[in-house]
Design a protein around this motif. Structure first.
Motif, mmCIF file in Angstrom:
data_model
loop_
_atom_site.group_PDB
_atom_site.id
_atom_site.type_symbol
_atom_site.label_atom_id
_atom_site.label_comp_id
_atom_site.label_asym_id
_atom_site.label_seq_id
_atom_site.Cartn_x
_atom_site.Cartn_y
_atom_site.Cartn_z
ATOM 1 N N SER A 96 -5.077 13.143 11.411
ATOM 2 C CA SER A 96 -4.639 12.082 10.499
ATOM 3 C C SER A 96 -5.573 10.887 10.563
ATOM 4 N N LEU A 109 -4.659 4.233 0.838
ATOM 5 C CA LEU A 109 -4.023 5.460 0.378
ATOM 6 C C LEU A 109 -3.350 6.214 1.520
ATOM 7 N N TRP A 110 -4.028 6.267 2.665
ATOM 8 C CA TRP A 110 -3.510 7.098 3.760
ATOM 9 C C TRP A 110 -2.287 6.461 4.416
ATOM 10 N N LEU A 136 0.186 0.612 -1.598
ATOM 11 C CA LEU A 136 -0.789 1.049 -2.605
ATOM 12 C C LEU A 136 -1.342 -0.122 -3.414
ATOM 13 N N GLY A 176 5.836 1.756 1.618
ATOM 14 C CA GLY A 176 4.724 2.665 1.337
ATOM 15 C C GLY A 176 4.205 2.496 -0.076
ATOM 16 N N ILE A 189 5.553 6.673 3.057
ATOM 17 C CA ILE A 189 6.480 7.288 2.105
ATOM 18 C C ILE A 189 7.055 8.581 2.667
ATOM 19 N N SER A 190 6.200 9.409 3.275
ATOM 20 C CA SER A 190 6.681 10.694 3.796
ATOM 21 C C SER A 190 7.620 10.507 4.973
ATOM 22 N N ARG A 227 0.648 7.026 2.169
ATOM 23 C CA ARG A 227 1.122 8.410 2.274
ATOM 24 C C ARG A 227 2.004 8.596 3.498
#
Length: 421
Positions: A70, A81-82, A194, A190, A88-89, A85
């Motif tokens: 990761s 972006l990472w 962005l 999250g 949110i997950s 991600r």
């Protein structure tokens, strides 16, 4: 020039740190709220303390497997972006913990939560090296990591209130509402990431070109003397493995407190779940202040090893006293405050060591490796305490083991070679 540079860094800090701090509060709350859910969930699902300990620790197996990949992917995809991600997950999976109905689903969801969150903490530590030179970094890491303490301050009363106020609503238990409601902020943050976060100095539209050049020059000067090892060499470096061992021993104490603090307060004679939540806020309030002051003093003096060691020893002493006086709520809570402040203060100071030594891809891989190996203690610690409690019907021996780990970490960090200021 120095005053102008300080003013510029204050501007950078006001832009970055409140947002990163808020993200870590959400992340840490989702990671450890299972400690509050335990107060109802174990009885509802008929789980033993050993099952709880394994489930709490399964998070760190997923975390361990996916953390280095990761962090390396973040250097390619970009921080904005990472990190979005990741948040949110993990928010979605944290809320999905409400569907736990068996040992298997408990283990699987905790594993997936760890896999989703893998890379967040080391990613932020790496991200801070893009903005701050070493002599300013411990304070920023302390501000960021004070999110752990504030998650305890806010999370304790909030979790206790949710579990008490929502218990039975729409056929759901209080612990199910806890997971559902506390996962939502991570998803929202999250999405915000962005639009708010920049990948680095060069991408920051809120900085002038002159400001960017000044900040980039400070980072370039700081990187002189760092080791830019090939990735294969990072995994063979004795220095990196020693740092990982020290971190493992400190993390043993951290998650002993994080996963068992509500239970320890309950053991002292407090029965009401909301009152337990309120009382857990006290050690974290103390820790939020102490860890920032300790990191600031470490930055000012340029000394790291003894600051980290003394904090670890204070954490060990607090755990021992809290266990010895476990039937006295006032003494136990005071000792737990010392323990929490000491344990949490080790981390921002500790992270000044590897970030001062490593640069480039070596920093991304090394930081992630140290964090992933060290966080295996997040599996070992709750499992051992839970298994010992089931075997002895007492948490005392398990907590003493955690105190011994902190002492060992303090001894090892003092033996390390000094880093440059």
């Amino acid at each position: 020039m120095s005053d102008n540079l300080d003013a510029l860094y204050r501007r950078v800090s006001w832009r970055l740190m409140p947002f990163l701090f808020l993200c870590f509060v959400a992340a840490y709350l989702d990671r450890v709220n299972v400690g509050f859910a335990k107060l109802q969930m174990l009885a509802d699902l008929r789980f033993s303390d050993t099952v709880y300990g394994v489930g709490a620790g399964m998070f760190f197996i997923g975390y361990f497997i996916f953390e280095v990949p990761s962090n390396l992917l973040m250097t390619r995809a970009g921080a904005r972006l990472w990190i979005a991600r990741i948040m949110i997950s993990w928010g979605v999976i944290s809320s999905a913990m409400m569907f736990t109905n068996s040992v298997t689903t408990f283990y699987v969801l905790r594993f997936l939560l760890g896999a989703a969150e893998a890379g967040f903490f080391p990613g932020i530590i790496l991200y801070l090296t893009y903005w701050y030179p070493a002599h300013r970094r411990a304070r920023m890491v302390a501000v960021f990591m004070s999110g752990v303490a504030i998650a305890g301050v806010v999370g304790g009363p909030l979790s206790g209130w949710i579990m008490k106020a929502f218990d039975g609503e729409h056929g759901l238990s209080g612990w199910q509402w806890l997971f559902l409601l506390e996962g939502i902020p991570s998803v929202l943050l999250g999405i915000w990431t962005l639009f708010y976060l920049d990948d680095g100095i060069r991408d920051a539209k809120w900085l002038s070109e002159a400001d960017k050049r000044v900040l980039e020059a400070a980072i370039a000067a700081d990187r002189v003397g760092q080791q830019h090892l090939p990735l294969a060499q990072v995994f063979k470096s004795g220095k990196v493995w020693l740092l990982a061992l020290v971190y493992f021993l400190f993390v043993m104490g951290l998650y002993g407190v994080s996963f068992w603090l509500p239970q320890l307060i309950k053991n002292s004679g407090v029965a009401d779940v909301f009152h337990i939540g309120l009382l857990t806020a006290i050690p974290y309030c103390v820790a939020a202040v102490v860890m920032v002051l300790a990191a600031r003093h470490s930055d000012r003096t340029g000394e790291r090893r003894w600051h980290a060691a003394c904090a670890g020893l204070a954490g060990a002493l607090g755990l021992v006293v809290a266990t010895a006086y476990s039937d006295n709520t006032v003494v136990a809570l005071a000792a737990l405050s010392v323990a929490t402040a000491g344990i949490l203060s080790t981390f921002p100071i500790f992270w000044s060591l590897p970030t001062a030594m490593l640069g480039g891809a070596a920093a991304a891989a090394g930081i992630a490796m140290i964090n992933s190996l060290g966080n295996l203690a997040g599996f070992v610690s709750p499992y051992l305490v839970g298994a010992i409690k089931d075997a002895t019907n007492s948490t005392a021996s398990g907590i003493y083991l955690l105190a011994a780990s902190l002492v060992a970490g303090a001894v090892l960090v003092v033996t390390m070679e000094r880093t440059r200021r």
